[in-house]
Structure formats: structure tokens, C-alpha cells
Design an enzyme around this catalytic site. Sequence first.
Site, PDB file in Angstrom:
ATOM      1  N   GLU A  74      13.275 -14.463  -0.991  1.00 55.34           N
ATOM      2  CA  GLU A  74      13.792 -15.607  -0.218  1.00 55.34           C
ATOM      3  C   GLU A  74      12.989 -16.866  -0.569  1.00 55.34           C
ATOM      4  O   GLU A  74      13.388 -17.981  -0.263  1.00 55.34           O
ATOM      5  CB  GLU A  74      13.642 -15.346   1.294  1.00 55.34           C
ATOM      6  CG  GLU A  74      14.573 -14.267   1.835  1.00 55.34           C
ATOM      7  CD  GLU A  74      14.178 -13.806   3.246  1.00 55.34           C
ATOM      8  OE1 GLU A  74      13.328 -14.451   3.893  1.00 55.34           O
ATOM      9  OE2 GLU A  74      14.717 -12.771   3.678  1.00 55.34           O
ATOM     10  N   ASP A 117       0.810  -1.225   0.000  1.00 53.70           N
ATOM     11  CA  ASP A 117       0.000   0.000   0.000  1.00 53.70           C
ATOM     12  C   ASP A 117       0.845   1.278   0.000  1.00 53.70           C
ATOM     13  O   ASP A 117       1.854   1.366   0.691  1.00 53.70           O
ATOM     14  CB  ASP A 117      -0.854  -0.042   1.277  1.00 53.70           C
ATOM     15  CG  ASP A 117      -1.813   1.124   1.410  1.00 53.70           C
ATOM     16  OD1 ASP A 117      -2.737   1.212   0.595  1.00 53.70           O
ATOM     17  OD2 ASP A 117      -1.635   1.944   2.337  1.00 53.70           O
TER      18      ASP A 117
HETATM   19  C1  GLC Z   1      -4.044   3.416  -0.260  1.00 47.00           C
HETATM   20  C2  GLC Z   1      -5.330   2.641  -0.149  1.00 47.00           C
HETATM   21  C3  GLC Z   1      -6.402   3.531   0.423  1.00 47.00           C
HETATM   22  C4  GLC Z   1      -5.966   3.976   1.795  1.00 47.00           C
HETATM   23  C5  GLC Z   1      -4.592   4.648   1.739  1.00 47.00           C
HETATM   24  C6  GLC Z   1      -4.003   4.820   3.104  1.00 47.00           C
HETATM   25  O1  GLC Z   1      -4.092   4.406  -1.199  1.00 47.00           O
HETATM   26  O2  GLC Z   1      -5.680   2.102  -1.385  1.00 47.00           O
HETATM   27  O3  GLC Z   1      -7.646   2.899   0.465  1.00 47.00           O
HETATM   28  O4  GLC Z   1      -6.902   4.868   2.334  1.00 47.00           O
HETATM   29  O5  GLC Z   1      -3.671   3.893   1.000  1.00 47.00           O
HETATM   30  O6  GLC Z   1      -3.579   3.586   3.630  1.00 47.00           O
END
Ligand code: GLC
Length: 535
Positions: free
Chosen positions: A261, A206
Site C-alpha cells: 500500500e 519472524d
Molecule cells: C525466530 C527468532 C528467534 C525466536 C523464534 C521465536 O526464529 O529469530 O530468536 O526465538 O523466532 O519467535
Amino acid sequence: MILLMAWRNVNAIYQIYPRSFNDASGDGTGDLKGITERLDYIKGTPESLGADAIWISPFFRSPMRDFGYDVSDYRDVDPLFGTLEDFDELIAEAHARQIKVMMDLVPNHTSSEHAWFQDALSARDSDKRDYYIFRDGGPDGTPPNNWLSVFGGSAWEFHEPTGQYYMHSFLPEQPDLNWENPKVREEMGDILRFWFDRGVDGVRVDAIRWMGKDLQLRNDPINEQYIPGDSDPYHMVRHEYSRNSEALDCYLGSMAAVASEYDDKAMLWEDHLDDLTPLEAQVRRIYNVHPGVAAPFNFQMMHTEFGSRSFARTIDEYRSYLPDDARTFYCFGNHDESRLVTRFGDRQARMLAVLQLMLPGTPVVYYGQELGMQDADIAPSQIRDPFELRVPGRGLGRDPERTPMQWTAGHQAGFSEAEETWLPLAADYTTVNVEAQQRSPKSFLELHRRLITLRKQYDVIGSSHYETAHVDDDLYSFWRSDGVMGFLTILNFSDKFTPISIPEGGVVEVSAQGHDYTTYGYVAPYDGVVLRYSQ
Ligand code: GLC
């Protein structure tokens, strides 16, 4: 080097937003058992969609301020979604159907309720203080610099008891981790091993850009193009220093090294391209981080204007910067963006499904996209997304694209037994649902099933050469071929029957609008047609 060797035959990844997919416990919110119950829908029966992998948005322990993207324990399942045993069962059932399982790792920030952050708040000399980014304010008590939070306001929050500010790129309840600290990198590596050893096959990572910040905390320059009141206030400044620093490559490398790994794991970066650096440099850079196991998503299609030339140009340009053996992961929608049908219309979305599913690499299909689900109307009292609550009225809220999956025309669309679901259903669930579409050969679902199955049947679609065949104001067509056999995809972006001339000998495999094409010469309005040419 061939990218993601173990994943090279994966025909498609299906994204599941766990709150909204299927509610087995009957509390109005989806859960892991709910996903397990519905795995046959993904793969394993003749009616299944046929996707080889699922990506599940975060299901870890979380106070749910950002609906799971605020993790308070990376090694446990939130009780709302079930237990670790439920997860083990999900993995076992998925693997029994040859479905790979991808989880969502949130490395940029934790929840403010995470034990590390609670410890960090306890004293300035806490062991965990340097896991986060604490700084003194200016002499007049103002925040350390002008960096902004994506979800509105300053990126700095003052912590009264210890007299310092901490940084948060998203909500104040999502404090950013300090990736310069090698202990943070080690912790994240151990978390990855925990899940890989439990059977997870891949990880979606993310918000990577935000992990890399300028260590001198220089102010972001003012964005002269920003129109107050008109655009997202986050773009008041140009994010030159608050994200995407040089050191990011090393941070990402530390995670990808853990994936490498193992023999068979994949890692996908959630990376949003920006206009601060030339596109070519951004693409080359991100494809360079451990290419054997890792690659970025491509989100450009979620921001491309509707038109044959704009789509063709965007795809051509991106592809021209890719290393020869790069694998692409095109997303046409996700849990942060308005749904395709809402953006462009029903027929247009069908045609774009043909585009997405005939491009090379591995397409990522957001749950409900295969049904033509639309953004739902959310009444003010039903708003849940903190983005909409903090920056209201600008269309930034993400609730409309996160509503429950539409399984049937019955109670709560077959999603839940509860009287109330966490977000309301979209109004069209009585007609737009799995049960209705599974019986209809011209449905959205059948179109997706057909295309995903075709990708499985013919390896050339995932892996062969891409070449634009023709582009004009209405038409965009491209070849996918390996020299022995190939596919010609023709997309008509206009609402008129459009004349075409195509090579003889093609067999029509797919028509987005369900036409028969007994004679060639025209493509129907908004049709996406796939022709197969064998030698
Ligand atoms: C990313 C996710 C989103 C979230 C953000 C913060 O963009 O897709 O849904 O709010 O990260 O973690």
C-alpha cells in the site's frame, strides 16, 4: 519486476539486538536511546561503517520469556527499551543520516500475557478464542496430536479452567495465532500500518513457516534418521504437517499487501529452508509472494561446511533457482546462530566477510560481526536463553552470540555504566572493540567498512550479474560485472599460499588479510581478494 525498488540501493543491513547494543539508561540492558546515541557508528561520518539500513530485533512490550519474541503489546515499546517517543527520535535521527529502519514483526505467536490471549483464556466462547488454536485432547486426555515445540516438549499446553489444549510452536508462553481467522490477518495488517505510518521503512517477519499448519492437525511422521541424545529432539519428527502448509502463501500475502500500500516499504521473511520439499520449489515459492516488496533471507551460509566447493556449490545452486530479478539477502550470522569467528576461526571469518559483502543483493551484518566478535563463555548460573534452559547441554543455547557490543576496552566495554550487564561480556573485549579497531587499518572493522563503502561506491556489486569464475579444492572465485566494469573476488580456503592466474589489469581493492600484492601469482592463506576491472 524489480524487487524492492525502494530498497534497491541499500548497500547493507546491520542487525541490532537491542538488549546488547548500547545501554543509555545504565541498567545493564541496551535500549532505544542507546541505539540513537550510536547511529554515527552506522552511518554519517568518515569513520562510520557506512550501512544504509538497520534491523532492530523486537523492542515491543514483552514479558521477555523469549527476550522480546513474545509480544504482549504490538503497539508499544517495552519500558526496558524506552518509550514510543524514544522510538520516534530514533527514526528521526536515523533518517537524518539516510539510514532506513527495519523492525521485527512476530506474527506466528503472541505472548501469553497479550490481551487477546488473556481474553481467549477467559471462556470457551470468548471473542478472542479463535484468534488462537484451542483443541480438545484425545479421549485419554493426551494432547491433540504429536506436534513438538521448537523449545522442547509437546506443542500443546493444557488449560485446566476451560478444559482444552492450546498450541505453541515455541514456548508455552508464546501461544500460536490462528492465521486462518481473517480477523487475525486484519489485526496484523493494522499493526503493520501503525508502524509504517510512524516511519518504519521495512519489516523482518519472524518464524513464518510455523504460521501455516495442517488444518486437520495430522500427526507429523516419525523421523527415522533422528539419533536420540545426539541431535535436537525437535527433529524426532519430520515437520510435514505442523508447518509450511499451502495456506502460508495467503497469510504472507496479506502482510505483503499492506507493505505494498506504500511506495517504499520492504518486507523480509525469516524462512528456514528444510529438506522435506525440493529446494527449488521452496525458493521459487517464497520468491513468489508479492515480489515487489518482499523477499526471504538466505540462511544457508550459516549451515555450510567450510570449503571452497561447498560454499560455491550452495551459492550456485540457490542462484540457479532464483527468478532473474530476485534480490538476495545473505545472512552469515544472527542472534540465533554461533558467531562466524567461533565457527571457523579469525582468518577464515575475514575471508568469508569478503564473500558475503561481494555477493549480489543486500548483505545482512549481525552486530559485532564487523569486529570479529566471538561467542562468549556463559557460566551455568548466567544462562538466560529459554532454549538452553529447556533443552540443556546440546549446544542449542543462543546466549553466547548475544553478549554486549564491544565498544572500548573500558568499563563494561563501553556498553553500559552498570555494575552488571544482562549477559556477561566476552573475555576478548579488551582487544576486540570498536575503539581499538577504528585506529587499525588491518582490523576486522576496517575490512567491513571498506567493503560496505565499496558497495556504495559501485552499484554493480549490489545489482549486477554473478558468475562463478573458478572452483577447485582450495580456491573459489567469482565475477560481478555489468559488461562495462566488474570485480573479480578470489577466496583462498586453504592455509597455504595458492597459485592463481588472473586476467591482467585488475586493481586490488581489498585483501581480507591486509596483504599488498605487488606481484600477482599467489593468494595468501585464507585471503579474500577483490580486484576491480574498469573498461
Ligand atoms: C525466530 C527468532 C528467534 C525466536 C523464534 C521465536 O526464529 O529469530 O530468536 O526465538 O523466532 O519467535
